[in-house]
Design an enzyme around this catalytic site. Structure first.
Site, PDB file in Angstrom:
ATOM      1  N   GLY A 147       0.869  -1.212  -0.064  1.00 58.32           N
ATOM      2  CA  GLY A 147       0.107   0.195  -0.115  1.00 58.32           C
ATOM      3  C   GLY A 147       0.810   1.218   0.120  1.00 58.32           C
ATOM      4  O   GLY A 147       0.210   2.436  -0.100  1.00 58.32           O
ATOM      5  N   ASP A 178       1.021 -12.022   6.686  1.00 60.96           N
ATOM      6  CA  ASP A 178       1.526 -10.887   5.784  1.00 60.96           C
ATOM      7  C   ASP A 178       2.865 -10.253   6.161  1.00 60.96           C
ATOM      8  O   ASP A 178       3.319  -9.424   5.202  1.00 60.96           O
ATOM      9  CB  ASP A 178       0.386 -10.007   5.237  1.00 60.96           C
ATOM     10  CG  ASP A 178       0.004  -9.263   6.398  1.00 60.96           C
ATOM     11  OD1 ASP A 178      -0.597  -9.792   7.245  1.00 60.96           O
ATOM     12  OD2 ASP A 178       0.305  -8.077   6.374  1.00 60.96           O
ATOM     13  N   ASN A 179       3.298 -10.707   7.301  1.00 62.24           N
ATOM     14  CA  ASN A 179       4.446 -10.039   7.668  1.00 62.24           C
ATOM     15  C   ASN A 179       5.774 -11.165   7.790  1.00 62.24           C
ATOM     16  O   ASN A 179       6.617 -10.574   8.388  1.00 62.24           O
ATOM     17  CB  ASN A 179       4.450  -9.063   9.095  1.00 62.24           C
ATOM     18  CG  ASN A 179       3.206  -8.340   8.972  1.00 62.24           C
ATOM     19  OD1 ASN A 179       2.382  -8.081   9.863  1.00 62.24           O
ATOM     20  ND2 ASN A 179       3.245  -7.322   8.149  1.00 62.24           N
TER      21      ASN A 179
END
Length: 507
Positions: A92, A255-256
């Protein structure tokens, strides 16, 4: 410097091509010259202030000079956040701007963070705060020099572009370097939203990131099982290394975590000060899901949650069950080996392993029960082993030992003396010379970690265009296992237990 393109060869559904949105009047705060040299990136023909500020002309020209192109892209992925399915996510506020080959033949991915809005920004502005940028820059540098697998960064800029984070403030940008930006969440996204390309996607991940496993053209299931096992083992090793230095990632969503077992995404992280296994550094983690002691369990959860999607490619319940057992065993092995090393034990009689484990854990219980500093207490063991033979050489360690003793109450002092007798007996049984113990203690127990107040002092300086604190802290963290003359007592000061601060996810 050699440019290559791997991720661009994936199906276009997996990314969106775009150039960065340049910052206004970017100002270079710090450049990691040693990293640039390691990556064989030329500083004479590339204006890194401009590049990190979003003007890629020099990089584009360098790529064209080699007959290559530069096509920055934002990746799409998904993830489980705090244990809940979050659906589609993605880059993002960052772009994969290049992949480069260094002199040793290793591939590094350059990712510009704070580069503007992308189709995956959701409600964000695509920019980065100065505070979160400084924290990531220093922490990735710290972990790298502690010997922990991690992304690093070439440098960062501040700018005259303003963003709103409760108040108006200047935006920053950071050029991150990692061996891999593919997250467990990538696997989740493709499996859920583009299953028709899932087999080709996984096959290319194996070819790109685990080429030694990309063997079977007739039995792809063999490659899949080996691929999943390697992700699990590398994740176990990574988390064991975090635990050993008291590092808490803070937001271990699927997602990390990436697929190569290197640290990625520095948000509300922290380094343990006073030892508390339930310590939470993330102000948003109200249930303590990602507290320090839970990290190995969360790693297991993330692997089980994301890698089950490989069932459709030949992985079975039995495979995944065994791989998760392998993860547990690898974590325990790596953690115990590292823990023994932190006490100076390199070679020991396996028949004494249980006794040694108990000795080590009793030390941790002592730290916990008396709220002692994790990093400083381990470093003080050098003075314990030295037994006043080299007072001037280990002046720092003797000072730490004095502080430790002063912070113990009456019962604590008795507990300490009892533990010391057992520790010295174990040393005597090992038959190793004192110098061997001190050498091991000195290379496994750092003097410096990035304590929150150190990071904040660097942030405060950068916000006021004073980079001196950041430069000094960067230098300290470049050689964390040795006391340095530029140090001051505050660098190793442990905050009172009642004043241990948490960190916001705001970035």
């Amino acid at each position: 410097m050699k440019f290559i393109q791997r991720y661009h060869q994936h199906n276009p559904k997996l990314y969106h091509h775009q150039l960065p949105s340049a910052l206004d009047n970017p100002k270079l705060v710090h450049l990691n010259a040693k990293l640039l040299s390691q990556l064989d990136l030329d500083t004479s023909v590339i204006d890194w202030q401009a590049v990190i500020g979003g003007q890629l002309d020099d990089l584009i020209a360098a790529a064209r000079g080699q007959g290559d192109s530069l096509d920055p892209l934002a990746m799409v992925y998904a993830g489980h956040q705090f244990g809940q399915w979050a659906g589609q996510l993605g880059d993002g506020r960052g772009l994969l701007i290049a992949e480069v080959l260094d002199k040793a033949g290793d591939i590094h991915e350059l990712h510009l963070k704070g580069s503007g809005k992308t189709p995956y920004s959701r409600h964000g502005d695509g920019r980065a705060m100065i505070a979160s940028t400084v924290r990531e820059y220093l922490c990735s540098h710290a972990l790298s020099h502690l010997g922990i697998a991690t992304s690093t960064a070439i440098g960062f800029v501040v700018s005259d572009t303003f963003i709103h984070r409760g108040q108006l403030e200047r935006a920053a940008a950071l050029l991150r370097v990692s061996d891999c930006h593919v997250r467990l969440g990538h696997i989740e996204w493709v499996a859920c939203y583009a299953p028709e390309i899932f087999p080709a996607f996984i096959d290319k991940l194996i070819a790109d990131y685990y080429p030694q496993l990309h063997r079977s053209q007739t039995n792809k299931a063999t490659d899949i099982v080996a691929f999943v096992r390697q992700i699990a083992l590398r994740t176990a090793r990574l988390i064991a290394s975090w635990q050993l230095v008291g590092f808490s990632h803070g937001v271990m969503n699927t997602d990390n975590l990436n697929i190569t077992g290197s640290t990625l995404d520095f948000g509300p992280f922290g380094f343990m000060e006073r030892f508390d296994p339930t310590w939470v550094n993330n102000a948003s983690d109200h249930t303590a899901r990602y507290c320090y002691q839970n990290q190995p369990t969360i790693g297991h959860y993330n692997l089980a949650t994301s890698l089950r999607h490989l069932y459709q490619l030949g992985l079975t319940d039995a495979h995944l069950h065994q791989i998760l057992l392998d993860y547990e065993n690898e974590f325990i092995k790596q953690y115990h080996q590292g823990l023994f090393a932190k006490f100076g034990f390199e070679v020991f009689d396996s028949s004494q392993q249980d006794n040694l484990e108990q000795l080590c854990y009793d030390f941790l219980y002592l730290l916990q029960n008396h709220a002692l500093d994790y990093t400083n207490s381990f470093r003080a063991l050098i003075a314990v082993v030295d037994e006043r033979q080299h007072l001037s050489q280990y002046a720092h360690e003797y000072a730490l030992l004095d502080i430790l003793y002063q912070e113990l109450g009456h019962q604590g002092k008795q507990d300490w003396e009892n533990w010391l007798k057992r520790y010295k007996s174990a040393i005597a049984l090992s038959s190793l010379p004192t110098t061997a113990f001190i050498d091991k203690l000195s290379t496994t127990n750092p003097v410096y970690v990035l304590r929150n107040h150190l990071a904040q002092s660097a942030i405060d300086g950068v916000l006021n265009d004073d980079f001196s604190a950041l430069n000094r802290i960067f230098t300290l963290l470049s050689n964390p296992y040795q006391y340095q003359d530029i140090s001051n007592p505050n660098d190793v000061h442990s905050s009172p237990k009642s004043q241990v601060a948490t960190v916001s996810c705001l970035s």
